[in-house]
Design a protein around this motif. Structure first.
Motif, PDB file in Angstrom:
ATOM      1  N   GLU A   1     -13.630  -5.764  -8.812  1.00 24.18           N
ATOM      2  CA  GLU A   1     -14.592  -5.462  -9.383  1.00 24.18           C
ATOM      3  C   GLU A   1     -14.453  -4.485 -10.314  1.00 24.18           C
ATOM      4  OE1 GLU A   1     -18.801  -5.886 -10.452  1.00 24.18           O
ATOM      5  OE2 GLU A   1     -17.311  -7.261  -9.481  1.00 24.18           O
ATOM      6  N   PHE A   2     -13.723  -3.412 -10.084  1.00 28.47           N
ATOM      7  CA  PHE A   2     -13.436  -2.352 -10.924  1.00 28.47           C
ATOM      8  C   PHE A   2     -12.518  -2.799 -11.932  1.00 28.47           C
ATOM      9  CE2 PHE A   2     -10.059   0.913 -11.735  1.00 28.47           C
ATOM     10  CZ  PHE A   2     -10.743   1.801 -12.649  1.00 28.47           C
ATOM     11  N   ALA A   3     -11.382  -3.682 -11.644  1.00 31.04           N
ATOM     12  CA  ALA A   3     -10.448  -4.120 -12.434  1.00 31.04           C
ATOM     13  C   ALA A   3     -11.116  -4.993 -13.605  1.00 31.04           C
ATOM     14  CB  ALA A   3      -9.237  -4.939 -11.851  1.00 31.04           C
ATOM     15  N   ARG A   4     -12.346  -5.864 -13.019  1.00 36.40           N
ATOM     16  CA  ARG A   4     -12.709  -6.865 -14.052  1.00 36.40           C
ATOM     17  C   ARG A   4     -13.624  -6.017 -15.119  1.00 36.40           C
ATOM     18  NH1 ARG A   4     -17.755  -8.849 -14.338  1.00 36.40           N
ATOM     19  NH2 ARG A   4     -18.533  -7.589 -12.664  1.00 36.40           N
ATOM     20  N   HIS A   5     -14.233  -4.757 -14.927  1.00 38.78           N
ATOM     21  CA  HIS A   5     -15.129  -4.034 -15.623  1.00 38.78           C
ATOM     22  C   HIS A   5     -14.190  -3.275 -16.430  1.00 38.78           C
ATOM     23  CE1 HIS A   5     -19.296  -4.840 -14.254  1.00 38.78           C
ATOM     24  NE2 HIS A   5     -18.695  -4.725 -13.206  1.00 38.78           N
ATOM     25  N   ALA A   6     -13.124  -2.818 -15.963  1.00 41.60           N
ATOM     26  CA  ALA A   6     -12.035  -1.931 -16.760  1.00 41.60           C
ATOM     27  C   ALA A   6     -11.099  -2.678 -17.674  1.00 41.60           C
ATOM     28  CB  ALA A   6     -11.340  -0.927 -16.175  1.00 41.60           C
ATOM     29  N   ASP A   7     -11.099  -4.044 -17.481  1.00 39.67           N
ATOM     30  CA  ASP A   7     -10.075  -5.092 -18.109  1.00 39.67           C
ATOM     31  C   ASP A   7      -8.665  -4.567 -17.777  1.00 39.67           C
ATOM     32  OD1 ASP A   7      -9.420  -7.196 -19.548  1.00 39.67           O
ATOM     33  OD2 ASP A   7      -9.512  -6.151 -21.526  1.00 39.67           O
ATOM     34  N   LEU A   8      -8.302  -4.362 -16.537  1.00 39.06           N
ATOM     35  CA  LEU A   8      -7.011  -4.027 -16.179  1.00 39.06           C
ATOM     36  C   LEU A   8      -6.156  -5.323 -15.947  1.00 39.06           C
ATOM     37  CD1 LEU A   8      -7.767  -1.679 -13.417  1.00 39.06           C
ATOM     38  CD2 LEU A   8      -7.366  -0.822 -15.658  1.00 39.06           C
ATOM     39  N   PRO A   9      -4.870  -5.205 -16.230  1.00 31.93           N
ATOM     40  CA  PRO A   9      -4.079  -6.316 -16.387  1.00 31.93           C
ATOM     41  C   PRO A   9      -3.468  -6.379 -14.833  1.00 31.93           C
ATOM     42  CG  PRO A   9      -2.719  -4.656 -17.257  1.00 31.93           C
ATOM     43  CD  PRO A   9      -4.289  -4.142 -17.021  1.00 31.93           C
ATOM     44  N   VAL A  10      -4.222  -6.725 -13.913  1.00 38.94           N
ATOM     45  CA  VAL A  10      -3.976  -6.687 -12.420  1.00 38.94           C
ATOM     46  C   VAL A  10      -2.857  -7.785 -12.174  1.00 38.94           C
ATOM     47  CG1 VAL A  10      -4.491  -6.560 -10.059  1.00 38.94           C
ATOM     48  CG2 VAL A  10      -5.730  -5.344 -11.747  1.00 38.94           C
ATOM     49  N   ARG A  11      -1.758  -7.862 -11.483  1.00 35.05           N
ATOM     50  CA  ARG A  11      -0.873  -8.810 -11.034  1.00 35.05           C
ATOM     51  C   ARG A  11      -1.168  -9.398  -9.756  1.00 35.05           C
ATOM     52  NH1 ARG A  11       2.660 -10.801 -14.922  1.00 35.05           N
ATOM     53  NH2 ARG A  11       3.095 -12.259 -13.241  1.00 35.05           N
ATOM     54  N   ALA A  12      -1.482  -8.248  -8.839  1.00 32.75           N
ATOM     55  CA  ALA A  12      -1.698  -8.725  -7.338  1.00 32.75           C
ATOM     56  C   ALA A  12      -2.183  -7.407  -6.780  1.00 32.75           C
ATOM     57  CB  ALA A  12      -0.179  -8.936  -6.762  1.00 32.75           C
ATOM     58  N   ILE A  13      -2.869  -7.745  -5.428  1.00 35.54           N
ATOM     59  CA  ILE A  13      -3.459  -6.625  -4.541  1.00 35.54           C
ATOM     60  C   ILE A  13      -2.626  -6.853  -3.308  1.00 35.54           C
ATOM     61  CG2 ILE A  13      -5.560  -5.501  -3.616  1.00 35.54           C
ATOM     62  CD1 ILE A  13      -6.889  -6.405  -6.026  1.00 35.54           C
ATOM     63  N   LEU A  14      -1.997  -5.868  -2.698  1.00 34.26           N
ATOM     64  CA  LEU A  14      -1.144  -6.175  -1.631  1.00 34.26           C
ATOM     65  C   LEU A  14      -1.729  -5.071  -0.439  1.00 34.26           C
ATOM     66  CD1 LEU A  14       2.257  -6.118  -3.366  1.00 34.26           C
ATOM     67  CD2 LEU A  14       0.692  -8.040  -3.060  1.00 34.26           C
ATOM     68  N   PRO A  15      -1.503  -6.029   1.004  1.00 35.82           N
ATOM     69  CA  PRO A  15      -1.718  -5.054   1.896  1.00 35.82           C
ATOM     70  C   PRO A  15      -0.361  -4.545   2.528  1.00 35.82           C
ATOM     71  CG  PRO A  15      -1.665  -7.393   2.518  1.00 35.82           C
ATOM     72  CD  PRO A  15      -1.691  -7.444   1.247  1.00 35.82           C
ATOM     73  N   VAL A  16      -0.165  -3.256   2.742  1.00 36.75           N
ATOM     74  CA  VAL A  16       0.989  -2.766   2.894  1.00 36.75           C
ATOM     75  C   VAL A  16       0.859  -1.586   3.749  1.00 36.75           C
ATOM     76  CG1 VAL A  16       2.781  -1.199   1.964  1.00 36.75           C
ATOM     77  CG2 VAL A  16       2.031  -3.378   0.668  1.00 36.75           C
ATOM     78  N   SER A  17       1.998  -1.447   4.794  1.00 32.88           N
ATOM     79  CA  SER A  17       2.249  -0.194   5.659  1.00 32.88           C
ATOM     80  C   SER A  17       3.652   0.317   5.059  1.00 32.88           C
ATOM     81  CB  SER A  17       2.267  -0.497   6.914  1.00 32.88           C
ATOM     82  OG  SER A  17       2.837   0.443   7.620  1.00 32.88           O
ATOM     83  N   ALA A  18       3.792   1.233   4.389  1.00 25.46           N
ATOM     84  CA  ALA A  18       5.074   1.961   3.654  1.00 25.46           C
ATOM     85  C   ALA A  18       5.822   2.554   4.749  1.00 25.46           C
ATOM     86  CB  ALA A  18       4.874   2.719   2.601  1.00 25.46           C
ATOM     87  N   LEU A  19       5.120   3.196   5.836  1.00 19.76           N
ATOM     88  CA  LEU A  19       5.645   3.770   6.709  1.00 19.76           C
ATOM     89  C   LEU A  19       6.509   2.783   7.795  1.00 19.76           C
ATOM     90  CD1 LEU A  19       6.352   6.414   8.364  1.00 19.76           C
ATOM     91  CD2 LEU A  19       4.282   5.850   9.675  1.00 19.76           C
ATOM     92  N   ARG A  20       5.985   1.518   8.149  1.00 16.43           N
ATOM     93  CA  ARG A  20       6.169   0.668   8.800  1.00 16.43           C
ATOM     94  C   ARG A  20       7.052  -0.562   8.132  1.00 16.43           C
ATOM     95  NH1 ARG A  20       1.716  -1.639  12.717  1.00 16.43           N
ATOM     96  NH2 ARG A  20       1.290  -3.240  11.101  1.00 16.43           N
ATOM     97  N   GLY A  21       6.849  -0.755   6.862  1.00 17.37           N
ATOM     98  CA  GLY A  21       7.765  -1.689   6.187  1.00 17.37           C
ATOM     99  C   GLY A  21       6.999  -2.976   5.985  1.00 17.37           C
ATOM    100  N   ASP A  22       5.687  -3.055   6.497  1.00 14.61           N
ATOM    101  CA  ASP A  22       5.049  -4.168   6.260  1.00 14.61           C
ATOM    102  C   ASP A  22       4.995  -4.810   4.811  1.00 14.61           C
ATOM    103  OD1 ASP A  22       3.961  -4.773   9.325  1.00 14.61           O
ATOM    104  OD2 ASP A  22       3.762  -2.857   8.933  1.00 14.61           O
ATOM    105  N   ASN A  23       5.335  -5.986   4.448  1.00 11.59           N
ATOM    106  CA  ASN A  23       4.893  -6.556   3.139  1.00 11.59           C
ATOM    107  C   ASN A  23       5.637  -5.670   1.773  1.00 11.59           C
ATOM    108  OD1 ASN A  23       3.369  -8.728   4.230  1.00 11.59           O
ATOM    109  ND2 ASN A  23       1.673  -7.641   3.962  1.00 11.59           N
ATOM    110  N   VAL A  24       6.765  -4.899   2.139  1.00 16.06           N
ATOM    111  CA  VAL A  24       7.346  -4.170   1.045  1.00 16.06           C
ATOM    112  C   VAL A  24       8.326  -4.737   0.810  1.00 16.06           C
ATOM    113  CG1 VAL A  24       8.485  -1.937   0.723  1.00 16.06           C
ATOM    114  CG2 VAL A  24       6.555  -1.796   2.023  1.00 16.06           C
TER     115      VAL A  24
END
Length: 442
Positions: free
Chosen positions: A178-201
């Motif tokens: 919703e924020f990206a749509r109103h601000a017209d951001l060039p969003v390529r992806a929204i990812l679920p991540v755990s940097a500590l554990r390494g999930d989806n990095v």
């Protein structure tokens, strides 16, 4: 494949990580370095010894200042370089504290992609709509204003809510959408991540089987890099003047980065601001004579006659003159100094490699990062973003920042304190009305 396509394919991707304090930016960068095997053995041994049997602190791979290690925060932009089989990367880790926003602006101005972290533990994701943190909004808007071509949102620390990870991710993802749509951001992806554990990095999560999208590193390997405009007239800011171009002649060589277009031996160029013209006699790249150069390349230009050209001058297409420059222009101003920006006060502006005195003649509006509405104001405080009108002591060969990053960007320096005051992005001249294009309320 053409030579230009091959050069673009091998160009390193400039990556910026941004977000609020303690969102895990440095840990994410450390995870990327560790999993891509870009960490030296002795450095890894040192971290393991420091951990004393517990999990190693990946943030120490990027936070190098003593104060950063003591406080557990990032203060200055940390640059790290690594490569995979597919691509080279230049990573910039920007601080999350508001007082260091200026460092984020510096890194974003040359980035190809902004990875903006969102800490799930700081948000009330069970309440709809989810309220995003101010720094998440501010860094996203700065990335947009600085024309970063790609934005990737990383919802981090989902391992802290493993039982409800999918629900938490979807709630925050909807708020970011919703924020990206109103601000017209060039969003390529929204990812679920755990940097500590390494999930989806670098590898898919073995826990969150509900997520079937890309991991962060494979996504970054496929993003296109920013390329300068090859069309349009040649444009180059002179950075350095040398006496000998390498052939023993006495003509001077003018070195700089070609910001737009192409130049060939035999082309006619005009020096700004003198308005004198001459023909390109030689072109040099990396101590080698070439017949042509294109935008994005650093090049040495030798003209066929002696002209008074100094650092800060511009090489433009034939026919340009000082009369074609602008001494008054509209701009977006990202203010970074603790001393507010005020109408009438004198500043130094750096455009390319030229310094010129200037003053703000009008502050049109200030952007509210929460609502994306613009408001009347008579000054801009630290970290404010506003629209202003500038007047310079000398005309400058300006383009809008949207058309050209080099000719459309400047930095502001306070003449008394010598502090960097802000970043200036030239905008098209328009009627000055409040709420004229900043966006709708989010």
């Amino acid at each position: 494949m053409s030579a230009l396509d091959d050069e673009a394919r091998h160009k390193a991707l400039r990556l910026l990580t941004a977000g609020s304090v303690d969102d895990g930016k440095s840990t994410l960068m450390g995870r990327l370095l560790l999993d891509s095997r870009a960490v030296l053995t002795d450095q890894l041994d040192m971290l393991e010894q420091r951990a004393a049997g517990s999990a190693i602190d990946l943030s120490l791979l990027t936070d190098g200042l003593e104060a950063e290690r003591e406080q557990g925060i990032t203060i200055d932009v940390a640059y790290r370089y690594f490569a995979t089989k597919k691509r080279k990367f230049i990573m910039a880790d920007a601080p999350g504290h508001e007082q260091y926003t200026r460092n984020m602006v510096t890194a974003a101005s040359s980035s190809d992609v902004a990875v903006i972290l969102v800490d799930i533990t700081k948000l009330d994701w069970r309440t709809r709509p989810v309220a995003l943190l101010p720094q998440t909004r501010r860094h996203s808007l700065l990335a947009q204003l600085l024309r970063v071509p790609h934005v990737v949102f990383v919802i981090n620390k989902l391992d802290a809510v493993d039982a409800d990870a999918q629900a938490a991710f979807e709630a925050v993802r909807d708020a970011l959408d919703e924020f990206a749509r109103h601000a017209d951001l060039p969003v390529r992806a929204i990812l679920p991540v755990s940097a500590l554990r390494g999930d989806n990095v670098t590898q898919p999560s073995s826990v969150w089987t509900w997520y079937t999208g890309p991991c962060l590193l494979p996504l970054l390997e496929e993003l296109p890099v920013t390329t300068e405009r090859l069309d349009g007239a040649p444009l180059m800011a002179v950075q350095y003047v040398s006496r000998d171009g390498g052939t023993g002649h006495q003509l001077r060589t003018f070195w700089g980065r070609l910001a737009q277009g192409q130049v060939r031996v035999g082309d006619t160029l005009t020096v700004y601001p003198s308005g004198e013209s001459a023909t390109v006699q030689e072109l040099w790249r990396a101590a080698e004579a070439v017949t042509e150069a294109h935008a994005g390349q650093s090049v040495g230009v030798v003209l066929d006659r002696q002209l008074d050209v100094s650092r800060g001058d511009w090489l433009l297409p034939a026919g340009e003159s000082a009369a074609s420059g602008q001494s008054e222009f509209d701009a977006t101003l990202a203010w970074l100094d603790t001393e507010p920006a005020r109408v009438g006060r004198k500043y130094w502006l750096r455009h390319g490699h030229r310094w010129v005195q200037a003053r703000i003649t009008r502050i049109v509006s200030r952007l509210d990062v929460q609502t994306l509405h613009a408001h009347d104001t008579d000054e801009l405080a630290v970290n404010d973003i506003g629209r202003v009108v500038w007047q310079t002591q000398q005309p400058l060969p300006l383009q809008t920042y949207h058309d050209n990053r080099s000719a459309g960007a400047m930095i502001v320096v306070d003449p008394a304190s010598h502090r960097t005051g802000g970043a200036v992005l030239v905008e098209p001249s328009a009627p000055h009305e409040v709420d004229d294009g900043w966006g709708e309320a989010a």
